[in-house]
Structure formats: structure tokens, C-alpha cells
Design an enzyme around this catalytic site. Structure first.
Site, PDB file in Angstrom:
ATOM      1  N   GLY A  23      -3.257  -0.565   4.711  1.00  0.00           N
ATOM      2  CA  GLY A  23      -2.088  -1.394   4.922  1.00  0.00           C
ATOM      3  C   GLY A  23      -1.451  -1.943   3.670  1.00  0.00           C
ATOM      4  O   GLY A  23      -0.277  -2.323   3.674  1.00  0.00           O
ATOM      5  N   SER A  24      -2.187  -2.000   2.576  1.00  0.00           N
ATOM      6  CA  SER A  24      -1.689  -2.596   1.333  1.00  0.00           C
ATOM      7  C   SER A  24      -0.511  -1.810   0.771  1.00  0.00           C
ATOM      8  O   SER A  24      -0.572  -0.585   0.633  1.00  0.00           O
ATOM      9  CB  SER A  24      -2.829  -2.639   0.303  1.00  0.00           C
ATOM     10  OG  SER A  24      -2.343  -2.701  -1.006  1.00  0.00           O
TER      11      SER A  24
END
Length: 429
Positions: A220-221
Site C-alpha cells: 500500500g505504501s
């Protein structure tokens, strides 16, 4: 070369030291930020972000101190010692520059600026971030005389500007033996040290890598997605290793040994460890790109890419994190002022993209990849940027032309799902 500056600014002092090192004379024009001189129409016409330092070199306009420093060295340096051409050595310099901008200097501004302005005072937590930043710098300097290798580089100039600002507020640098040792030596060997101190405010080839390239990340980063897209662009396969930050896997001794800052993304390429997503992206483009299109060798073109990368980290993504992360963590967003910073960042980006299909030139660069990762993160939280026509046009085109968009979108869904789950939990509570 015209130089718009304020002597007290650490970024301006970084440029002054770099100019001294490469023998460039600056035609200095002092701008008072307090008096709003950076908002004068003629200056905004040069730099729509209206920030200092700003240089104008034979019609070429550039801002962001670290991007300027790199540009000066690459165009006017007698050799590449201050900013090495070797991709690994350069990557370390880039990582240190991003650390200075994203960790060491923000820690100063968060705690100390509140002491000189009628704002909420810095907290003990803010001060702890300063101590953590210095401890990390102390670790970087273990057995090292310079911050990014075995000789002086532009990274030393940036750190000298920042650390001397800490000295001015009587922060106890002596507690960090490696930093103290480095700093005392830097005063002797860094060109332009005297000018720096006078300005200090007195405060009352393409290869494919498989198993040999480990990539520590979380899907998700946005930073991790930047690296995934860059790897796709240069044809590098990553040995992906997911770290669960909530369970503290990034704090395990074996990972801290690779990255003492214990952050993701982190890349280990045949034993060479590097972190900070934008530094990794540049490294991959320089070492494994078929040509220099993603990160141009031309100093002016490269300077624009660097400026946009620093803008992404220091302005656009910083605005996202300030407003939205409190919402994700606590259910309550940041302040209206924080939201206005997002709008201001989008206005800047909208201006940059006037008449442009790409953020830093006439083709895709690593700057597009980084900014696409950030913009898609804004999309995940349903921020409406349709009123920014240039950004909207750019983003829709980027989905089609930026390599690795599919990988970015897949990771983004993981982030979006986590956000929705956290917000649902907050509503229950």
C-alpha cells in the site's frame, strides 16, 4: 547567475557553499519572506511555488536547494567528486539528501519554529524526533569522515547547513560523538563555511536482477509503489519481501542492520543497501535503464526531475500525510489549515503542468512515477482534484503511459481497503 535568497535559510546556505565549491559567483538578490517579497508578481513569474532559494542561470530557472546544489556541481564542477556519476555512490548521496530534507530538517522546524512564532509549542514527542534523527545520523557516520562516502559531497553541504542551524539554537550535538566529530571536521574542509556561519540565524549498463535484488516493502505504501513502477520501467525483477509494520517486523535486528533507519521501501542489490523511495528510483534508472530517459544526464533536465522529486516528497505527499494520516489513525482528519496545504500543493502542480504532458520535460521520468504514486493515493481517499484541470488531464494520461501502472493500482487497492477498514473501526468506536 541570479540568486534569490535569504541568508538565514539553511537551503540558501547550502547553495552558497556549493557555489563556493565549484567557483560560481552568485548575483545575490535578498528577498524578505516576512515582508512578502517572495509573492511579488515578478518573482512568482519566475518561480510559481514562490520559494527560496531560486536561481536563474542564463534564463534557466530552478528552485529547491538540493536540486540546485546538484545542478551547480554537474554543470560547473571540475569533476564528479561532489556528486558521483557511479550509480551506487550517487544513490547514497541522494538518500542522505532526502534524509536531510525528510527527517533531520523537518524535526528542527517542527520543534524549534514554534518557539519563535505564536503557534502551538513543540511537544516532547517532537523533540524526541530530533533525537532520533541525530541518532540515525550518528549511525550513518560510524567510521566515516563524510556523510556519503569517503570524500566531500553535496550531501555534506546540506547537512552542514542543517546541523549549524541546530548549533545556533544550542542543541547539544556533543551527545552524538560521530556527528560531533564529523561536524568539527566539516567546519575546516567545507568550502564556504564562513559564509554559512555568517548566515546562520542567531535566535533569541542494463541487467536483470532476480534473487540478488531483495525488496522490502508493503504493497500500500506510495513509496513502495514508486519503486515497483520504476522496476517495471527498467525491466528489473524484484525479490519482494513484505514487512508487517504493525507487528514491528521493520525493527528486527536483521533488518535494522540493512537499514538503521528501519524504513520501507528498502532495496538490497547484490549487497548494496539503499532506502528512500525516490533515491531507489533514481538508482534503478541510472544503473539498469537502457538509456537516460527516466533520469536524464543533461544537468538542466536532471535538475528539473530532482526539483519535482523534492516537491513530491516535501510538499505534495507531505500535505497528504499531514491531513489524511490522522484520519486513518484516529478517525479525525487534520486541520483546515492542513487541508489548505493540500489545495496549495495541487495548485502548484497544476501550474507546473500548464502546457505539459509530463511533470519534468517532454517524456516520462522518475518524477512522473513518484508523483503518479502520490496522486493515486489521493484518489484512494477520494480527494476531488477535478478542479485542477492540468493535473486531471495529466493523471488520466499517466495511467496509460507510466510503466507499472497495473502494479501501482493493485497496491493502491490494498491501501484503500486498509483505509476503509480503519474508518469503519473508528465509526464503531
Amino acid at each position: 547567475m541570479d540568486f534569490y535568497y535569504s541568508p538565514g535559510s539553511s537551503g540558501c546556505r547550502t547553495v552558497i557553499m556549493t557555489a563556493k565549491a565549484v567557483g560560481v559567483e552568485l548575483n545575490k538578490t535578498y528577498l524578505s519572506v516576512r515582508k512578502g517579497e517572495t509573492l511579488n508578481p515578478e518573482f512568482v513569474n519566475l518561480n510559481p511555488q514562490h520559494t527560496i532559494p531560486t536561481i536563474v542561470d542564463d534564463g534557466f530557472v530552478l528552485w529547491e536547494s538540493r536540486a540546485i546544489a546538484i545542478y551547480l556541481v554537474e554543470k560547473y564542477g571540475k569533476d564528479d567528486s561532489l556528486y558521483p556519476k557511479d550509480p551506487q555512490k550517487r544513490a547514497v548521496v541522494n538518500q542522505r539528501l532526502f534524509f536531510d530534507m525528510g527527517t533531520l530538517y523537518p524535526a528542527f522546524s517542527k520543534f524549534y519554529y514554534s518557539l519563535f512564532r505564536p503557534t502551538k509549542p513543540g511537544t516532547l514527542e517532537d523533540y524526541k524526533k530530533i533525537e532520533d534523527a541525530f541518532q540515525l545520523l550518528n549511525t550513518f557516520l560510524e567510521g566515516q569522515e563524510y556523510v556519503a562516502g569517503d570524500h566531500l559531497t553535496v550531501a555534506d553541504f546540506a547537512f552542514v547547513a542543517t546541523v549549524s542551524t541546530y548549533e545556533a539554537v544550542e542543541f547539544d550535538i556533543g551527545k552524538y560523538s560521530n556527528v560531533s566529530r564529523w561536524y568539527e571536521n566539516a567546519k575546516k574542509v567545507v568550502p564556504g563555511w564562513e559564509e554559512n556561519w555568517e548566515g546562520v540565524p542567531q535566535f533569541t549498463i542494463h541487467r536483470r536482477a532476480t534473487h540478488n535484488m531483495d525488496f522490502y516493502y508493503t504493497p500500500g505504501s506510495s513509496g513502495c509503489r514508486t519503486v515497483l513502477m520504476t522496476a517495471k520501467a527498467v525491466g528489473v525483477e524484484l525479490n519482494k519481501i513484505i514487512l508487517n509494520l504493525q507487528e514491528g517486523e521493520q525493527l528486527k535486528p536483521e533488518f535494522v542492520k540493512l537499514n538503521p533507519q528501519h524504513t520501507i521501501p528498502t532495496l538490497v542489490d547484490n549487497g548494496f543497501s539503499i532506502w528512500e523511495s525516490r533515491a531507489i528510483a533514481v538508482y534503478l534508472a541510472e544503473k539498469y535503464g537502457k538509456d537516460d530517459s527516466l533520469f536524464p544526464k543533461d544537468p538542466k533536465k536532471q535538475a528539473l526531475v530532482n526539483q519535482r522529486l523534492y516537491f513530491d516528497m516535501g510538499t505534495l505527499y507531505a500535505a497528504f500525510s499531514k491531513y489524511y494520516y490522522p484520519l486513518i489513525r484516529t478517525g479525525t482528519p487534520g486541520t483546515q489549515e492542513d487541508y489548505q496545504k493540500i489545495e496549495a500543493a495541487f495548485e502548484f502542480l497544476n501550474t507546473f503542468l500548464e502546457g505539459q504532458d509530463y511533470v519534468a520535460g517532454d517524456h516520462v521520468t522518475v518524477a512522473d512515477i513518484a508523483i503518479v504514486a502520490t496522486l493515486s493515493t489521493f484518489e484512494a481517499v477520494e480527494f476531488d482534484f477535478s478542479k485542477y484541470s492540468n493535473v486531471t488531464r495529466y493523471y488520466e494520461n499517466a495511467k496509460k503511459v507510466v510503466p507499472g501502472w497495473k502494479e501501482n493500482w493493485e497496491g493502491l487497492q490494498a491501501f484503500k481497503k486498509r483505509v476503509q477498514e480503519r474508518l469503519a473501526e473508528h465509526k464503531k468506536n
